[in-house]
Motif scaffolding. Structure first.
Motif, PDB file in Angstrom:
ATOM      1  N   LEU A  33       0.816  -1.216   0.000  1.00 59.75           N
ATOM      2  CA  LEU A  33       0.000   0.000   0.000  1.00 59.75           C
ATOM      3  C   LEU A  33       0.849   1.265   0.000  1.00 59.75           C
ATOM      4  N   LYS A  34       2.109   1.155   0.419  1.00 55.30           N
ATOM      5  CA  LYS A  34       3.007   2.316   0.368  1.00 55.30           C
ATOM      6  C   LYS A  34       3.145   2.797  -1.072  1.00 55.30           C
ATOM      7  N   TYR A  35       3.197   1.854  -2.006  1.00 63.40           N
ATOM      8  CA  TYR A  35       3.316   2.231  -3.418  1.00 63.40           C
ATOM      9  C   TYR A  35       2.061   2.954  -3.893  1.00 63.40           C
ATOM     10  N   LEU A  36       0.915   2.522  -3.414  1.00 59.54           N
ATOM     11  CA  LEU A  36      -0.333   3.199  -3.746  1.00 59.54           C
ATOM     12  C   LEU A  36      -0.339   4.609  -3.172  1.00 59.54           C
ATOM     13  N   VAL A  37      -0.006   4.740  -1.908  1.00 57.49           N
ATOM     14  CA  VAL A  37       0.023   6.059  -1.263  1.00 57.49           C
ATOM     15  C   VAL A  37       0.990   6.984  -1.994  1.00 57.49           C
ATOM     16  N   ASP A  38       2.168   6.488  -2.324  1.00 55.12           N
ATOM     17  CA  ASP A  38       3.157   7.312  -3.032  1.00 55.12           C
ATOM     18  C   ASP A  38       2.643   7.734  -4.404  1.00 55.12           C
ATOM     19  N   SER A  39       1.960   6.838  -5.105  1.00 50.90           N
ATOM     20  CA  SER A  39       1.420   7.175  -6.433  1.00 50.90           C
ATOM     21  C   SER A  39       0.324   8.229  -6.345  1.00 50.90           C
ATOM     22  N   ILE A  40      -0.508   8.126  -5.339  1.00 48.85           N
ATOM     23  CA  ILE A  40      -1.563   9.129  -5.166  1.00 48.85           C
ATOM     24  C   ILE A  40      -0.949  10.489  -4.841  1.00 48.85           C
ATOM     25  N   LYS A  41       0.003  10.503  -3.916  1.00 53.29           N
ATOM     26  CA  LYS A  41       0.675  11.758  -3.559  1.00 53.29           C
ATOM     27  C   LYS A  41       1.403  12.364  -4.755  1.00 53.29           C
ATOM     28  N   ALA A  42       1.977  11.521  -5.605  1.00 51.70           N
ATOM     29  CA  ALA A  42       2.692  12.012  -6.792  1.00 51.70           C
ATOM     30  C   ALA A  42       1.757  12.746  -7.753  1.00 51.70           C
ATOM     31  N   ASN A  43       0.453  12.521  -7.606  1.00 45.83           N
ATOM     32  CA  ASN A  43      -0.547  13.214  -8.415  1.00 45.83           C
ATOM     33  C   ASN A  43      -1.153  14.411  -7.679  1.00 45.83           C
ATOM     34  N   ASN A  44      -0.427  14.888  -6.656  1.00 42.03           N
ATOM     35  CA  ASN A  44      -0.818  16.073  -5.879  1.00 42.03           C
ATOM     36  C   ASN A  44      -2.197  15.944  -5.239  1.00 42.03           C
ATOM     37  N   ILE A  45      -2.489  14.750  -4.755  1.00 38.42           N
ATOM     38  CA  ILE A  45      -3.725  14.496  -4.014  1.00 38.42           C
ATOM     39  C   ILE A  45      -3.346  14.304  -2.556  1.00 38.42           C
ATOM     40  N   ASP A  46      -4.054  15.001  -1.671  1.00 36.17           N
ATOM     41  CA  ASP A  46      -3.791  14.866  -0.242  1.00 36.17           C
ATOM     42  C   ASP A  46      -4.180  13.472   0.238  1.00 36.17           C
ATOM     43  N   TRP A 106     -12.853  -0.259 -11.831  1.00 39.27           N
ATOM     44  CA  TRP A 106     -13.094  -1.688 -12.005  1.00 39.27           C
ATOM     45  C   TRP A 106     -12.535  -2.151 -13.352  1.00 39.27           C
ATOM     46  N   GLN A 107     -12.782  -1.359 -14.396  1.00 40.06           N
ATOM     47  CA  GLN A 107     -12.304  -1.720 -15.740  1.00 40.06           C
ATOM     48  C   GLN A 107     -10.777  -1.759 -15.791  1.00 40.06           C
ATOM     49  N   ASN A 108     -10.127  -0.725 -15.252  1.00 40.18           N
ATOM     50  CA  ASN A 108      -8.662  -0.699 -15.263  1.00 40.18           C
ATOM     51  C   ASN A 108      -8.079  -1.853 -14.451  1.00 40.18           C
ATOM     52  N   GLY A 109      -8.721  -2.164 -13.317  1.00 40.79           N
ATOM     53  CA  GLY A 109      -8.270  -3.287 -12.516  1.00 40.79           C
ATOM     54  C   GLY A 109      -8.409  -4.598 -13.262  1.00 40.79           C
ATOM     55  N   THR A 110      -9.538  -4.779 -13.925  1.00 43.94           N
ATOM     56  CA  THR A 110      -9.762  -5.997 -14.713  1.00 43.94           C
ATOM     57  C   THR A 110      -8.722  -6.116 -15.819  1.00 43.94           C
ATOM     58  N   GLU A 111      -8.441  -5.008 -16.489  1.00 42.97           N
ATOM     59  CA  GLU A 111      -7.426  -5.036 -17.547  1.00 42.97           C
ATOM     60  C   GLU A 111      -6.046  -5.370 -16.993  1.00 42.97           C
ATOM     61  N   LYS A 112      -5.732  -4.847 -15.819  1.00 47.37           N
ATOM     62  CA  LYS A 112      -4.432  -5.150 -15.211  1.00 47.37           C
ATOM     63  C   LYS A 112      -4.358  -6.624 -14.807  1.00 47.37           C
ATOM     64  N   ASP A 134      -0.309  -5.241  -7.248  1.00 45.58           N
ATOM     65  CA  ASP A 134      -0.334  -4.180  -8.245  1.00 45.58           C
ATOM     66  C   ASP A 134      -1.681  -4.124  -8.968  1.00 45.58           C
ATOM     67  N   ALA A 135      -2.285  -5.277  -9.216  1.00 45.44           N
ATOM     68  CA  ALA A 135      -3.603  -5.284  -9.858  1.00 45.44           C
ATOM     69  C   ALA A 135      -4.625  -4.581  -8.970  1.00 45.44           C
ATOM     70  N   ASP A 136      -4.607  -4.893  -7.674  1.00 45.98           N
ATOM     71  CA  ASP A 136      -5.540  -4.211  -6.776  1.00 45.98           C
ATOM     72  C   ASP A 136      -5.202  -2.734  -6.627  1.00 45.98           C
ATOM     73  N   ASN A 137      -3.920  -2.404  -6.519  1.00 43.18           N
ATOM     74  CA  ASN A 137      -3.531  -0.992  -6.419  1.00 43.18           C
ATOM     75  C   ASN A 137      -3.969  -0.208  -7.656  1.00 43.18           C
ATOM     76  N   THR A 138      -4.028  -0.864  -8.797  1.00 41.01           N
ATOM     77  CA  THR A 138      -4.516  -0.201 -10.018  1.00 41.01           C
ATOM     78  C   THR A 138      -5.955   0.251  -9.840  1.00 41.01           C
ATOM     79  N   ILE A 139      -6.769  -0.585  -9.224  1.00 41.49           N
ATOM     80  CA  ILE A 139      -8.167  -0.224  -8.953  1.00 41.49           C
ATOM     81  C   ILE A 139      -8.213   1.007  -8.050  1.00 41.49           C
ATOM     82  N   ALA A 140      -7.502   0.948  -6.936  1.00 45.24           N
ATOM     83  CA  ALA A 140      -7.538   2.036  -5.955  1.00 45.24           C
ATOM     84  C   ALA A 140      -6.980   3.334  -6.530  1.00 45.24           C
TER      85      ALA A 140
END
Length: 195
Positions: A6-19, A149-155, A130-136
């Motif tokens: 989940l650290k990778y998810l948090v870092d990716s969200i922050k990298a998009n300037n989202i609090d 859901w679509q992006n997660g399914t594709e991943k 990574d597949a689940d993190n794609t959804i989030a």
């Protein structure tokens, strides 16, 4: 361990300037989670933990959300990587005023060489997380549960294809593909007015 992913998810969200308010490990308990939701009023709640049809748990498998407090997610979107929550609690979240839910309606499985290491450094586990993190991440960036859901399914499909092709001639390839297919197929998305 799974929560390292989940650290990778948090870092990716922050990298998009989202609090992001990140309540990990000992902070992932009901009182702190509810307080953060009430004080920060997030549009989206992303969680990782254990679950059952009626309960979501986090640190030390202590209850965070159940039918007694799921209304705290009214007017919000919730994605959770936890088993079985999509069977009932996700629908109760929507019925209680939630905007959208994304999660799993059966037990979510993953395979690892070493379950105690960072999942993204494990040759098998990284594909599952990574597949689940794609959804989030998609949900955080788009606020679109169907796109998530679509992006997660594709991943999931991308990773399933990789393991079915088995370019490294891995003896566990079919097992990895089997559980990725399972996880893909138990991922559900609900939206208010459609449950």
């Amino acid at each position: 361990k799974g929560y390292y992913a989940l650290k990778y998810l948090v870092d990716s969200i922050k990298a998009n300037n989202i609090d992001v308010v990140d309540l990990a490990e000992e902070d992932a308990v009901k009182e702190k989670v509810i307080r953060a939701i009430e004080e920060c009023n997030p549009d989206i709640v992303l969680s990782f933990g254990h679950g059952s049809p009626t309960v979501y748990t986090a640190e030390n498998e202590k209850v965070v959300f159940d039918e007694s407090n799921i209304d705290v997610l009214a007017n919000r979107m919730w994605h959770t990587l936890s088993c079985l929550v999509g069977q009932k609690l996700g629908m109760e979240m929507i019925e209680g005023g939630g905007l959208a839910f994304s999660g799993y309606n059966e037990s979510w499985y993953w395979v690892a060489e070493d379950v105690n290491q960072d999942a993204y450094k494990d040759r098998y586990a990284k594909y599952f997380f990574d597949a689940d993190n794609t959804i989030a991440l998609t949900l955080a960036l788009t606020h679109d549960i169907y796109k998530a859901w679509q992006n997660g399914t594709e991943k999931y499909n991308e990773y399933i294809d990789y393991w079915l092709e088995n370019p490294e001639d891995d003896e566990y390839a079919s097992e990895i593909a089997k559980w990725l297919i399972w996880d893909r197929d138990i991922n559900v998305a609900y939206i208010r007015g459609e449950v």
